[in-house]
Write an enzyme that holds these catalytic residues in place. Structure first.
Site, PDB file in Angstrom:
ATOM      1  CB  CYS A 271      -0.936  -0.004   1.198  1.00 40.58           C
ATOM      2  SG  CYS A 271      -2.080  -1.392   1.170  1.00 40.58           S
TER       3      CYS A 271
HETATM    4  N1  NAD Z   1      -2.770  -6.245   1.834  1.00 35.26           N
HETATM    5  C1  NAD Z   1      -3.214  -5.182   2.458  1.00 35.26           C
HETATM    6  O1  NAD Z   1      -2.899  -4.964   3.612  1.00 35.26           O
HETATM    7  C2  NAD Z   1      -4.143  -4.185   1.791  1.00 35.26           C
HETATM    8  C3  NAD Z   1      -4.753  -3.202   2.590  1.00 35.26           C
HETATM    9  C4  NAD Z   1      -5.628  -2.297   1.995  1.00 35.26           C
HETATM   10  C5  NAD Z   1      -5.867  -2.362   0.627  1.00 35.26           C
HETATM   11  N2  NAD Z   1      -5.249  -3.313  -0.146  1.00 35.26           N
HETATM   12  C6  NAD Z   1      -5.571  -3.362  -1.569  1.00 35.26           C
HETATM   13  O2  NAD Z   1      -6.379  -4.514  -1.828  1.00 35.26           O
HETATM   14  C7  NAD Z   1      -6.075  -5.015  -3.122  1.00 35.26           C
HETATM   15  C8  NAD Z   1      -5.698  -6.486  -3.032  1.00 35.26           C
HETATM   16  O3  NAD Z   1      -4.516  -6.591  -2.249  1.00 35.26           O
HETATM   17  P1  NAD Z   1      -4.043  -7.970  -1.612  1.00 35.26           P
HETATM   18  O4  NAD Z   1      -2.991  -7.589  -0.631  1.00 35.26           O
HETATM   19  O5  NAD Z   1      -5.192  -8.767  -1.149  1.00 35.26           O
HETATM   20  O6  NAD Z   1      -3.384  -8.672  -2.893  1.00 35.26           O
HETATM   21  P2  NAD Z   1      -2.944 -10.226  -3.009  1.00 35.26           P
HETATM   22  O7  NAD Z   1      -1.901 -10.254  -4.057  1.00 35.26           O
HETATM   23  O8  NAD Z   1      -2.673 -10.784  -1.657  1.00 35.26           O
HETATM   24  O9  NAD Z   1      -4.251 -10.958  -3.525  1.00 35.26           O
HETATM   25  C9  NAD Z   1      -4.806 -10.728  -4.771  1.00 35.26           C
HETATM   26  C10 NAD Z   1      -5.363 -12.030  -5.291  1.00 35.26           C
HETATM   27  O10 NAD Z   1      -6.032 -11.755  -6.519  1.00 35.26           O
HETATM   28  C11 NAD Z   1      -5.801 -12.843  -7.393  1.00 35.26           C
HETATM   29  N3  NAD Z   1      -6.089 -12.382  -8.746  1.00 35.26           N
HETATM   30  C12 NAD Z   1      -5.339 -11.611  -9.548  1.00 35.26           C
HETATM   31  N4  NAD Z   1      -5.976 -11.381 -10.709  1.00 35.26           N
HETATM   32  C13 NAD Z   1      -7.160 -12.027 -10.631  1.00 35.26           C
HETATM   33  C14 NAD Z   1      -8.242 -12.186 -11.509  1.00 35.26           C
HETATM   34  N5  NAD Z   1      -8.264 -11.614 -12.722  1.00 35.26           N
HETATM   35  N6  NAD Z   1      -9.288 -12.937 -11.103  1.00 35.26           N
HETATM   36  C15 NAD Z   1      -9.280 -13.521  -9.872  1.00 35.26           C
HETATM   37  N7  NAD Z   1      -8.285 -13.413  -9.000  1.00 35.26           N
HETATM   38  C16 NAD Z   1      -7.233 -12.672  -9.382  1.00 35.26           C
HETATM   39  C17 NAD Z   1      -4.380 -13.242  -7.118  1.00 35.26           C
HETATM   40  O11 NAD Z   1      -4.113 -14.568  -7.529  1.00 35.26           O
HETATM   41  C18 NAD Z   1      -4.316 -13.089  -5.595  1.00 35.26           C
HETATM   42  O12 NAD Z   1      -4.667 -14.282  -4.923  1.00 35.26           O
HETATM   43  C19 NAD Z   1      -4.986  -4.122  -3.691  1.00 35.26           C
HETATM   44  O13 NAD Z   1      -5.569  -3.107  -4.460  1.00 35.26           O
HETATM   45  C20 NAD Z   1      -4.364  -3.515  -2.453  1.00 35.26           C
HETATM   46  O14 NAD Z   1      -3.776  -2.256  -2.711  1.00 35.26           O
HETATM   47  C21 NAD Z   1      -4.406  -4.233   0.429  1.00 35.26           C
END
Ligand code: NAD
Length: 433
Positions: A271
């Protein structure tokens, strides 16, 4: 939603999507998790977990309540509400990479149906929901469905709601974190409020998806800028012989107008190092320069190089150079007590040390190995935490709470502490930076 007959699809079973799926499941919703990674789908359907802080037993509990995972987008047609939690990284030019969002939207568009609620949770710049998601949903579905812009029941109801998780922070229960929601129309807002209202104690409606998108960016830019401020002040304090941590501890006794941020070896995680640049990029469309973001980025990105300078200075005191030195990096996760490596400053620090000719090992209880990622290729395995006196320097990059810092200091020849992990331990071996 009230009777829990609504079926919820969550796309992206990662750090955000999987806990959200479990939360809905624990509130008796029928939840389907979608992911393109076959190994994740397989693990979840076998009742397993791939995120350290989520127990397999929690997945199995959810399974009993009807949770399952799939890579089959045709299942979207069965869902009443769909929440998108896919990655939003930066590309190699430091620009937003929305390919996961557009890929997801284009894949689900053929399967969406009238009255369905679709919510984007991925962090992104203001305008994404309206300008990127809405037109693709409308263009990609064969029935000519439109995104509802008012209070009508028909059409697809589209909203944005930012995720506010703070990994590793157990001080606030997930359902106590207020949920900001902005819909493309009144019906979308009302539906999204009702959905989140069934699992979060407080929902904060805002007037549009753009306001909700900008809210998330303001929160993260606020952190990024304040971390840069203390990182800069730390460097000045070191020159002046003042302990920045003592200063912050004193300042935080002020009951108003001050929030403590702490210096470190650089920013990490999905983030804070990334999200601000989504806004800088979008601002250019309006002929506007986001100077605070750029300056904070500059200061924070320079921190791993500052750490290397401190390692060099520490070794110099022992008549050693980085070239040929044996350095143990303690902690590679981007922050304490979590199993997430993304954008971790440890990765840059290890690469820089290697470039300068050091022999680098690492220890991190969360990572048996560190292979290859989007921006690194380290090919290393975890080193046991023994024989510490074989290293010329032990470099604390991540202050996991499982480490016994007193013992580490006793056994090491030189400690470079970038996290104030050795606070309270008096030793001439410690360089705090
Ligand atoms: N991790 C955090 O602490 C956090 C906090 C706030 C916001 N966010 C936001 O949330 C969003 C997701 O982050 P995350 O940390 O969960 O990412 P992550 O990489 O842990 O998980 C994303 C998942 O999406 C899957 N994916 C990718 N493309 C796909 C598709 N076309 N169809 C289905 N699945 C698909 C991936 O395989 C993965 O399992 C991002 O925008 C991030 O900025 C994350």
């Amino acid at each position: 939603m009230e009777t829990r007959t609504a079926r919820i699809g969550i796309i992206g079973m990662g750090y955000v999507g999987l806990p959200l799926a479990l939360l809905f499941s624990s509130e008796r919703f029928q939840v389907t998790g979608f992911d393109i990674a076959p190994d994740k789908v397989k693990t979840l359907n076998a009742g397993g977990s791939y995120i350290v802080r989520i127990l397999s037993s929690e997945i199995q509990q959810a399974q009993k309540a009807g949770f399952s995972a799939t890579a089959d987008y045709s299942q979207i047609a069965r869902m009443d509400a769909v929440i998108i939690c896919v990655p939003t990284p930066l590309n190699e030019y430091h620009e937003p990479d929305l390919s996961y969002v557009t890929g997801t939207v284009e894949s689900i568009a053929p399967h969406i149906h009238d009255g369905q609620l679709i919510i984007l949770e991925s962090t992104t710049y203001p305008g994404t929901t309206e300008e990127i998601v809405a037109p693709r949903l409308e263009a990609g579905n064969p029935r000519g469905l439109k995104v509802a812009r008012g209070s009508e029941d028909s059409g697809v109801h589209l909203a944005f709601s930012p995720e506010r998780e703070d990994p590793g922070n157990d001080t606030v229960a997930r359902h106590d974190i207020p949920k900001v929601v902005g819909g493309c129309g009144q019906t979308a807002s009302a539906l999204a409020e009702a959905l989140y209202g069934s699992i979060f104690r407080r929902v904060v409606p805002v007037s549009s998806p753009s306001v909700a998108e900008m809210t998330k960016l303001l929160e993260n830019i606020y952190r990024c800028v304040n971390i840069a401020l203390v990182n800069e002040l730390k460097q000045l304090c070191m020159k002046m012989g003042i302990d920045i941590h003592e200063v912050i501890d004193a300042a935080r006794t002020k009951p108003f107008g001050f929030q403590a941020f702490y210096p470190g070896p650089g920013l990490g995680g999905h983030c804070i190092p990334i999200d601000p640049f989504y806004l800088s990029w979008k601002a250019k469309q309006f002929d506007f320069r986001t100077r605070f973001i750029e300056l904070a980025g500059e200061v924070n990105m320079a921190m791993p190089y500052f750490v290397i300078d401190q390692v060099a200075a520490g070794l110099n005191e022992h008549s050693k150079s980085i070239k040929g030195a044996k350095v143990l990096v303690l902690g590679v996760a981007y922050k304490r007590d979590i199993d997430d490596l993304r954008e971790s400053p440890a990765l840059t620090i290890i690469e820089l040390l290697r470039e300068k000719g050091a022999f680098v090992a690492y220890n991190d209880p969360y990572f048996p190995s560190v292979g290859r990622g989007r921006h690194y290729d380290l090919n290393m395995t975890n080193t046991p935490l023994d024989n510490l006196d074989q290293y010329d320097a032990v470099l604390i990059v991540t202050d996991h709470s499982s480490y016994d810092y007193k013992a580490i200091v006793e056994q090491s020849r030189l400690i470079i502490d970038t996290r104030n992990a050795t606070k309270g331990i008096e030793s001439a071996k410690i360089v705090r930076c």
